[in-house]
Design an enzyme around this catalytic site. Structure first.
Site, short mmCIF file in Angstrom:
data_model
loop_
_atom_site.label_atom_id
_atom_site.label_comp_id
_atom_site.label_asym_id
_atom_site.label_seq_id
_atom_site.Cartn_x
_atom_site.Cartn_y
_atom_site.Cartn_z
CB SER A 145 31.06 40.36 48.53
OG SER A 145 31.63 39.21 49.19
CE1 TYR A 158 34.27 37.95 44.54
CE2 TYR A 158 34.18 38.37 47.06
CZ TYR A 158 33.64 37.78 45.93
OH TYR A 158 32.16 37.57 45.82
#
Ligand code: NAD
Length: 257
Positions: A145, A158
Site C-alpha cells: 500500500s 495497517y
C-alpha cells in the site's frame, strides 16, 4: 497468444476488489486460477461469472483464512493437486487497521498483522515450498500500500502491516532469486473497491482524496490488476524485490505550500 495459457495462478482476497479484478484479467488471458477468500458467498458469485458448473477445469475455488497456517497449506496442496503446476501467486487478502499509538488495542493490532502480514508470509512460504524444485520461472506479487511507503495517522496497525509486507517482499526476493522465484509488491494509491467505498460517500472527502493524487482521481481495481499480471510474466523477468507504486502519483512528492 494469451499470456497465461498453460499457467496456473493463485489469488487470495479473490472475492472482491483488486483480487477479483486480478482473477478476471487472468481468466481473460487464459490462466487457470485458484481463488481463495474467507468470503464463500463472494467466491461462488465470482466463479459463476466463468462457469455454470463447479467442475470447470480452469477454476478452483476454496474458502480460506490466510492467517491460518493449516488452511493455507491445504489450499496450496489442493491447488497443486488439481492443476499439477503452480506458476504465480497474487496476495490480495487484507483488512483495514484503524487506531493510533494512544488508543490501538493489542487485539486490534494482532488481528491486522495476522491477516495482512502473517497471511502474506504463510501464502508465500507455502507457494515457495511447492515450487522451489521446479527450476523455472515463478513469481509472487504481494499487495502492499501507499501506507507501506508513508505513514498515515490513525492507521497505525495497517501501516505497520504494509511496511512489513514491503520489507518481507524485498527480503524474499533476495532469498528466492536462486530458485527462479521472483517476488515483488505493488503499493496502490486509493483504489475504488468495497474496502474504500465508505470514503467516497462524503463529497468533500472524495474531493480531497482525488486532489491527493497527481493525476486527480482515485484508481480502479483493473489498473492494479494490469500491473500485477505484468509482474507475473517474463516481461518482468529482471524485477524482483521491488515495491512498485501504482498510485497516480499519490506518494510521488510533498505538496508545495
Ligand atoms: P476488498 O475488501 O475489496 O477485498 C479484500 C478481500 O480480502 C475480501 O474479499 C475479503 O473477504 C478478503 N479477506 C479479508 N481477510 C481475509 C482472510 N483472513 N483470509 C482470506 N481472505 C480475506 O479490498 P481491496 O481494496 O480489493 O484490497 C485488496 C488489497 O489491496 C488489500 O491487501 C488492501 O490492503 C490493499 N490495498 C487496497 C487499497 C485500496 O485503495 N482499495 C489501497 C492500497 C492497498
Amino acid at each position: 497468444m494469451k499470456r497465461f495459457e498453460q499457467k496456473t495462478v493463485l489469488v487470495t482476497g479473490a472475492a472482491s476488489g483488486i483480487g477479483a479484478a486480478c482473477v478476471r484479467r487472468l481468466w481473460e488471458e487464459g490462466a487457470s486460477v485458484a481463488l481463495a477468500d474467507q468470503d464463500q458467498t463472494g467466491l461462488e458469485k465470482l466463479i459463476s461469472e466463468f462457469s455454470e458448473t463447479n467442475d470447470n477445469p480452469r477454476i478452483f475455488g476454496g474458502r480460506l483464512d490466510v492467517s491460518d497456517s493449516a488452511q493455507v497449506q491445504s489450499f496450496v496442496a489442493a491447488a497443486k493437486g488439481k492443476f499439477g503446476h503452480l506458476h504465480g501467486l497474487i496476495n490480495c487478502a487484507g483488512i483495514k487497521g484503524v487506531g493510533n499509538v494512544l488508543d490501538c488495542e493489542p487485539e486490534n493490532w494482532k488481528k491486522v498483522m495476522s491477516v495482512n502480514l502473517d497471511g502474506t508470509f504463510l501464502m508465500c512460504q507455502a507457494f515457495a515450498r511447492a515450487v522451489q524444485h521446479d527450476r523455472t520461472s515463478r513469481a509472487i506479487v504481494n499487495i502492499s500500500s501507499g501506507a507501506g511507503i508513508m505513514g498515515v495517522p490513525n492507521r497505525l496497525p495497517y501501516v505497520a502491516s504494509k511496511f512489513a509486507v514491503s520489507g518481507v517482499t524485498r527480503t524474499m526476493g533476495a532469498e528466492l532469486g536462486p530458485y527462479g522465484i521472483r517476488v515483488n509488491a505493488i503499493a496502490p494509491g486509493m483504489v475504488r473497491t468495497p474496502f474504500t467505498a465508505y470514503m467516497f460517500e462524503d463529497p468533500e472527502k472524495a474531493r480531497r482524496i482525488r486532489a491527493a493524487h497527481a493525476i486527480g482521481r482515485e484508481g480502479q481495481p483493473e489498473e492494479i490488476a494490469a500491473v500485477a499480471t505484468f509482474l507475473l510474466t517474463d516481461d518482468a523477468s529482471f524485477m524482483t524485490g521491488a515495491v512498485v507504486s501504482v498510485d497516480g502519483g499519490q506518494t510521488a512528492c510533498i505538496p508545495s505550500v
